[in-house]
Design a protein around this motif. Structure first.
Motif, short mmCIF file in Angstrom:
data_model
loop_
_atom_site.label_atom_id
_atom_site.label_comp_id
_atom_site.label_asym_id
_atom_site.label_seq_id
_atom_site.Cartn_x
_atom_site.Cartn_y
_atom_site.Cartn_z
N GLN A 6 -40.80 -1.18 7.93
CA GLN A 6 -40.30 -0.05 7.16
C GLN A 6 -38.78 -0.10 7.00
O GLN A 6 -38.23 0.60 6.15
CB GLN A 6 -40.69 1.26 7.84
CG GLN A 6 -42.18 1.47 7.91
CD GLN A 6 -42.49 2.72 8.68
OE1 GLN A 6 -42.52 3.79 8.10
NE2 GLN A 6 -42.70 2.62 9.97
N GLU A 31 -51.43 1.70 -6.13
CA GLU A 31 -50.84 2.88 -5.49
C GLU A 31 -51.67 4.13 -5.80
O GLU A 31 -51.97 4.94 -4.92
CB GLU A 31 -49.40 3.08 -5.96
CG GLU A 31 -48.73 4.29 -5.30
CD GLU A 31 -47.41 4.64 -5.94
OE1 GLU A 31 -46.91 5.76 -5.67
OE2 GLU A 31 -46.88 3.84 -6.73
N LEU A 36 -52.05 1.29 -1.66
CA LEU A 36 -50.68 1.29 -1.16
C LEU A 36 -50.27 2.71 -0.80
O LEU A 36 -50.73 3.67 -1.42
CB LEU A 36 -49.72 0.74 -2.23
CG LEU A 36 -50.02 -0.62 -2.85
CD1 LEU A 36 -48.93 -0.99 -3.85
CD2 LEU A 36 -50.15 -1.69 -1.79
N PRO A 37 -49.41 2.86 0.19
CA PRO A 37 -48.86 4.20 0.45
C PRO A 37 -48.09 4.69 -0.77
O PRO A 37 -47.71 3.90 -1.65
CB PRO A 37 -47.92 3.97 1.65
CG PRO A 37 -48.33 2.68 2.24
CD PRO A 37 -48.87 1.84 1.11
N ALA A 39 -45.31 5.59 -3.23
CA ALA A 39 -43.99 4.97 -3.41
C ALA A 39 -42.90 6.02 -3.37
O ALA A 39 -43.12 7.20 -3.67
CB ALA A 39 -43.95 4.22 -4.74
N ARG A 47 -40.22 4.04 -9.45
CA ARG A 47 -40.86 3.76 -8.16
C ARG A 47 -40.05 2.76 -7.36
O ARG A 47 -39.51 1.79 -7.92
CB ARG A 47 -42.28 3.20 -8.37
CG ARG A 47 -43.31 4.20 -8.87
CD ARG A 47 -44.65 3.49 -9.06
NE ARG A 47 -45.75 4.41 -9.33
CZ ARG A 47 -46.06 4.87 -10.53
NH1 ARG A 47 -45.34 4.50 -11.58
NH2 ARG A 47 -47.07 5.70 -10.68
N TYR A 49 -40.46 0.54 -3.59
CA TYR A 49 -41.35 0.17 -2.50
C TYR A 49 -40.54 -0.46 -1.37
O TYR A 49 -39.34 -0.76 -1.54
CB TYR A 49 -42.40 -0.82 -3.00
CG TYR A 49 -43.31 -0.26 -4.07
CD1 TYR A 49 -44.34 0.61 -3.75
CD2 TYR A 49 -43.13 -0.61 -5.41
CE1 TYR A 49 -45.18 1.13 -4.73
CE2 TYR A 49 -43.96 -0.09 -6.39
CZ TYR A 49 -44.98 0.78 -6.05
OH TYR A 49 -45.80 1.29 -7.03
N HIS A 53 -45.02 -1.50 1.98
CA HIS A 53 -45.91 -1.59 0.82
C HIS A 53 -46.33 -3.04 0.57
O HIS A 53 -47.48 -3.31 0.21
CB HIS A 53 -45.22 -1.04 -0.43
CG HIS A 53 -44.93 0.43 -0.35
ND1 HIS A 53 -43.77 0.93 0.18
CD2 HIS A 53 -45.67 1.51 -0.73
CE1 HIS A 53 -43.79 2.26 0.12
NE2 HIS A 53 -44.93 2.63 -0.43
N ALA A 56 -49.04 -3.76 2.94
CA ALA A 56 -50.29 -3.13 2.52
C ALA A 56 -50.97 -3.95 1.42
O ALA A 56 -52.19 -4.15 1.43
CB ALA A 56 -50.02 -1.71 2.02
N ASN A 80 -54.49 4.39 5.02
CA ASN A 80 -53.29 5.07 4.54
C ASN A 80 -53.38 6.58 4.66
O ASN A 80 -52.35 7.26 4.68
CB ASN A 80 -53.01 4.67 3.10
CG ASN A 80 -52.58 3.22 2.97
OD1 ASN A 80 -51.94 2.68 3.87
ND2 ASN A 80 -52.94 2.58 1.86
N TYR A 244 -50.86 -4.78 9.87
CA TYR A 244 -50.45 -3.60 9.08
C TYR A 244 -50.58 -2.32 9.90
O TYR A 244 -49.69 -1.46 9.86
CB TYR A 244 -51.31 -3.52 7.82
CG TYR A 244 -50.99 -2.35 6.93
CD1 TYR A 244 -49.73 -2.19 6.37
CD2 TYR A 244 -51.98 -1.40 6.63
CE1 TYR A 244 -49.44 -1.11 5.55
CE2 TYR A 244 -51.68 -0.32 5.81
CZ TYR A 244 -50.42 -0.18 5.28
OH TYR A 244 -50.13 0.88 4.47
#
Length: 252
Positions: A6, A31, A36-37, A39, A47, A49, A53, A56, A80, A244
């Motif tokens: 992150q 997404e 995907l989480p 954005a 967006r 990322y 991401h 993911a 997620n 992940y």
């Protein structure tokens, strides 16, 4: 694994897309599907990322070969959303399905081994009601006795599509040719193995499409290969998913 994923810099949709040969629209679709989480957004609404991401996306693409697109999507959506138990349940179902496929393959191979060599061809049988069925054919009674089953069972198998006897034009009696005898023998072996008719019918259809038992050997070998490839793909997907999971906020 080094610093937390992150903490990486911002990534654009095109950055994720290029790595895997995808379109930016595919990234947006992933997404929206929850793969995907969500954005981040720039002040102008674009967006953004992160490396999370990217992880993911790698996880999803690794899950697809073993679990299929729909199940892989459901797994990622559950993860997620924080529902890891649901994700594990979906994975367990895929593994159970693979095990069922392996058992079905083993049952087919066992049934084929149990068939007597050269028994695909049935001798002409003229015993039974009315005139004989002609060369290479058998009436329902003689075939049932040969297989050790009741004539009613053969008629039930016909209704389920396991055998397809023709009708004698003079008597209207069912006549089972060489292919029907082969299919009936295979059905008997699979029934002895505990398989229901609805599972046997597609297998016999596969035998017919292959042109008999002998050409089926290549198909069985290919079946083995596909199951092995799927099993390895599940392992690869599990490794990506585990990595992940360790990087998600609740686990970090």
């Amino acid at each position: 694994m080094g610093k937390n994923l992150q903490s990486g810099g911002r990534l654009r949709p095109v950055d994720l897309a290029r790595e895997h040969g995808l379109s930016t629209q595919a990234i947006r679709n992933y997404e929206e599907a929850g793969i995907l989480p969500a954005a981040g957004r720039t002040p102008h609404g674009y967006r953004t990322y992160t490396a999370l991401h990217a992880a993911a996306l790698r996880t999803f693409l690794a899950l697809v070969p073993g679990h299929g697109h729909r199940t892989a999507t459901s797994i990622m959506r559950a993860v997620n959303q924080g529902s890891t138990e649901e994700a594990f349940r979906l994975i367990d179902e895929s593994h159970a399905g693979l095990l069922d496929d392996r058992r079905t393959l083993q049952a087919v191979e066992s049934a084929l081994r149990d068939l007597e060599p050269g028994a695909e061809t049935a001798p002409a049988a003229t015993s039974g009601p009315g005139p004989g069925p002609g060369p290479g054919g058998m009436f329902v009674g003689p075939l049932a006795r040969r297989l050790g089953i009741r004539p009613a069972t053969l008629r039930k198998w016909e209704h389920a599509g396991l055998v397809r006897p023709r009708r004698d034009p003079r008597t209207g009696y069912r006549v089972y040719d060489e292919a029907d005898v082969r299919d009936a023998r295979l059905a008997r072996q699979l029934r002895r193995g505990g398989y229901p008719l609805e599972q046997i019918a597609p297998l016999i259809a596969h035998v017919r499409a292959a042109g008999g038992l002998e050409p089926l050997a290549a198909a069985l070998s290919d079946w083995h290969g596909r199951l092995s490839a799927r099993g390895r793909a599940m392992l690869a997907g599990a490794a990506e998913l585990e990595a992940y999971l360790r990087e998600l906020p609740e686990n970090g």
